[in-house]
Scaffold this active site. Structure first.
Site, mmCIF file in Angstrom:
data_model
loop_
_atom_site.group_PDB
_atom_site.id
_atom_site.type_symbol
_atom_site.label_atom_id
_atom_site.label_comp_id
_atom_site.label_asym_id
_atom_site.label_seq_id
_atom_site.Cartn_x
_atom_site.Cartn_y
_atom_site.Cartn_z
ATOM 1 N N THR A 175 56.611 -11.104 64.408
ATOM 2 C CA THR A 175 55.741 -10.380 65.330
ATOM 3 C C THR A 175 55.698 -8.888 65.064
ATOM 4 O O THR A 175 56.746 -8.228 64.947
ATOM 5 C CB THR A 175 56.187 -10.621 66.781
ATOM 6 O OG1 THR A 175 56.154 -12.025 67.049
ATOM 7 C CG2 THR A 175 55.258 -9.906 67.760
ATOM 8 N N LYS B 71 52.411 -12.227 63.178
ATOM 9 C CA LYS B 71 51.746 -12.348 64.467
ATOM 10 C C LYS B 71 51.581 -10.940 65.016
ATOM 11 O O LYS B 71 52.566 -10.228 65.216
ATOM 12 C CB LYS B 71 52.568 -13.211 65.422
ATOM 13 C CG LYS B 71 51.955 -13.314 66.812
ATOM 14 C CD LYS B 71 52.641 -14.393 67.628
ATOM 15 C CE LYS B 71 52.169 -14.387 69.069
ATOM 16 N NZ LYS B 71 52.693 -15.532 69.836
ATOM 17 N N LYS C 245 50.277 -8.277 67.824
ATOM 18 C CA LYS C 245 49.929 -8.092 69.227
ATOM 19 C C LYS C 245 48.781 -7.082 69.355
ATOM 20 O O LYS C 245 48.854 -5.969 68.820
ATOM 21 C CB LYS C 245 51.147 -7.583 70.015
ATOM 22 C CG LYS C 245 52.284 -8.591 70.109
ATOM 23 C CD LYS C 245 51.926 -9.762 70.999
ATOM 24 C CE LYS C 245 53.109 -10.679 71.220
ATOM 25 N NZ LYS C 245 52.788 -11.797 72.136
ATOM 26 N N ASP D 165 47.300 -12.001 68.602
ATOM 27 C CA ASP D 165 47.618 -12.404 69.972
ATOM 28 C C ASP D 165 47.172 -11.315 70.929
ATOM 29 O O ASP D 165 47.809 -10.267 71.041
ATOM 30 C CB ASP D 165 49.120 -12.660 70.114
ATOM 31 C CG ASP D 165 49.491 -13.196 71.492
ATOM 32 O OD1 ASP D 165 48.579 -13.433 72.304
ATOM 33 O OD2 ASP D 165 50.692 -13.387 71.755
ATOM 34 N N LYS E 235 55.182 -23.671 74.502
ATOM 35 C CA LYS E 235 56.426 -22.928 74.709
ATOM 36 C C LYS E 235 57.256 -23.663 75.754
ATOM 37 O O LYS E 235 56.737 -24.054 76.809
ATOM 38 C CB LYS E 235 56.141 -21.502 75.202
ATOM 39 C CG LYS E 235 55.415 -20.618 74.203
ATOM 40 C CD LYS E 235 55.146 -19.251 74.810
ATOM 41 C CE LYS E 235 54.413 -18.334 73.840
ATOM 42 N NZ LYS E 235 54.056 -17.040 74.464
ATOM 43 N N CYS F 278 57.476 -18.956 71.436
ATOM 44 C CA CYS F 278 58.679 -18.630 72.192
ATOM 45 C C CYS F 278 58.476 -17.334 72.964
ATOM 46 O O CYS F 278 57.562 -16.566 72.699
ATOM 47 C CB CYS F 278 59.867 -18.464 71.240
ATOM 48 S SG CYS F 278 59.726 -17.044 70.106
ATOM 49 N N ASP G 118 56.087 -20.014 65.643
ATOM 50 C CA ASP G 118 56.378 -18.637 66.047
ATOM 51 C C ASP G 118 57.709 -18.636 66.794
ATOM 52 O O ASP G 118 57.755 -18.579 68.024
ATOM 53 C CB ASP G 118 55.246 -18.090 66.925
ATOM 54 C CG ASP G 118 55.529 -16.679 67.420
ATOM 55 O OD1 ASP G 118 56.248 -15.941 66.720
ATOM 56 O OD2 ASP G 118 55.042 -16.328 68.513
ATOM 57 N N ASP H 78 60.464 -16.458 66.171
ATOM 58 C CA ASP H 78 61.121 -15.291 65.580
ATOM 59 C C ASP H 78 61.907 -14.478 66.590
ATOM 60 O O ASP H 78 62.374 -13.379 66.263
ATOM 61 C CB ASP H 78 60.084 -14.393 64.901
ATOM 62 C CG ASP H 78 59.113 -13.757 65.897
ATOM 63 O OD1 ASP H 78 58.975 -14.295 67.023
ATOM 64 O OD2 ASP H 78 58.481 -12.739 65.553
#
Length: 327
Positions: free
Chosen positions: A125, A148, A150, A175, A246, A274, A296, A298
């Site tokens: 992320t 990933k 944000k 995301d 999740k 997560c 995902d 991490d």
């Protein structure tokens, strides 16, 4: 049968902080549930999430409210109706899975109709920040195959372009954490396609995503906040191409397995994600993620220090948990 329940809260510093469109955090605050029986212990970890009205105190109280039923031997299946989905049920459910395995009463692979788990490639992320800061994060991690990213701000264009330029060989998940609008989603979807984005996650607020049925999807769109359990899936048909499972949303591995199976039946792609937690929270999700298109998990990579024993990460590859950790 008698099970003893122990509940505690723990704080794990996040390396450099972690920011999304809804705010920034410097620590992962987790609740750990331990169930003891016949000299064995099973553990589960959850991360209370304010987006769903959860706090550390409310989750701990919810777990404590199950003390008597846990002592009397409530099953994982009965837990699904005894508690609502969410972080508290997740911690108990995963502790029950772990305890049953430690007692020799459960073979997880057999229960999940799966082979022994293998190492998987996880996303890494890139926290939300100014474009140059995000580009620097991406450049430092440009050797990772999947990032990933944000987003969800008034100026995502510069952020997306900066990250894509800084990590030209990495696939990208965007995301938005519900941060886009009906007015800008079309622009952002076309930009995502130009910047070789592999997946767009939860672009619009949950409950305000009907427009997804009427706009092109040049990049697949994945539901996160819009999906919690199996009952949510039917209303997502025609809107989303994939779902992010999740355990803190589904309320544990037991419901997550059902959600996974039904999502496959309906033709959704699978992402297993997560909250920011430790290896104890990732371990059961790693079992679930064995056939996922996107992984995902991490959370531990974002922490200054993980639990011991911990999952083994080699770059972006994460190995299955040792029984000493979970399972």
């Amino acid at each position: 049968m008698r099970r003893d329940l122990f509940v505690e809260t723990e704080r794990f510093p996040i390396a450099g902080g972690f920011a999304i469109s809804r705010g920034t955090k410097t620590h992962a605050e987790v609740v750990t549930c331990t169930l003891a029986q016949d000299g064995k212990r099973g553990r589960g970890e959850c991360v209370p999430y304010g987006r769903y009205g959860e706090t550390i105190e409310s989750v701990m109280a919810s777990i404590e409210s199950m003390r008597q039923q846990l002592s009397e031997g409530i099953s994982r299946e009965d837990l699904l109706t005894a508690m609502p989905a969410g972080a508290a049920r997740n911690a108990i459910d995963c502790a029950l899975w772990d305890l049953e395995a430690k007692l020799g009463r459960l073979d997880i692979a057999e229960q999940m109709s799966a082979d022994a788990p293998r190492a998987l490639e996880t996303a890494y992320t890139i926290s939300l920040g100014e474009p140059d800061t995000m580009a620097a994060q991406a450049a430092r991690n440009a050797g990772r195959p999947l990032l990933k990213v944000k987003v969800g701000t008034a100026d995502d264009t510069s952020r997306i372009e900066a990250v894509a330029k800084a990590a030209p060989d990495s696939r990208i998940i965007l995301d938005a954490n519900e941060g886009w609008t009906e007015d800008n989603i079309g622009h952002h979807m076309l930009l995502s396609a130009r910047c070789r984005v592999a997946l767009v996650e939860q672009p619009l607020p949950a409950g305000k995503d009907a427009v997804l049925a009427y706009i092109p999807h040049p990049v697949p769109v994945c539901a996160d906040e819009s999906v919690h359990g199996t009952a949510d899936l039917d209303k997502l048909l025609g809107l989303y191409d994939a779902v992010n499972i999740k355990l803190d949303k589904t309320g544990g591995l037991t419901e997550a397995i059902r959600l996974h199976a039904r999502a496959r039946e309906l033709g959704f792609g699978i992402m297993v994600g997560c909250m920011v937690g430790t290896s104890l929270a990732m371990a059961p999700a790693l079992w679930l993620a064995q056939d996922a298109e996107f992984v995902d998990l991490d959370g531990p990579l974002l922490l200054e220090k993980d639990r011991e024993p911990a999952l083994a990460y080699a770059g972006s590859m994460v190995s299955p948990p040792l029984p000493e950790l979970w399972g």
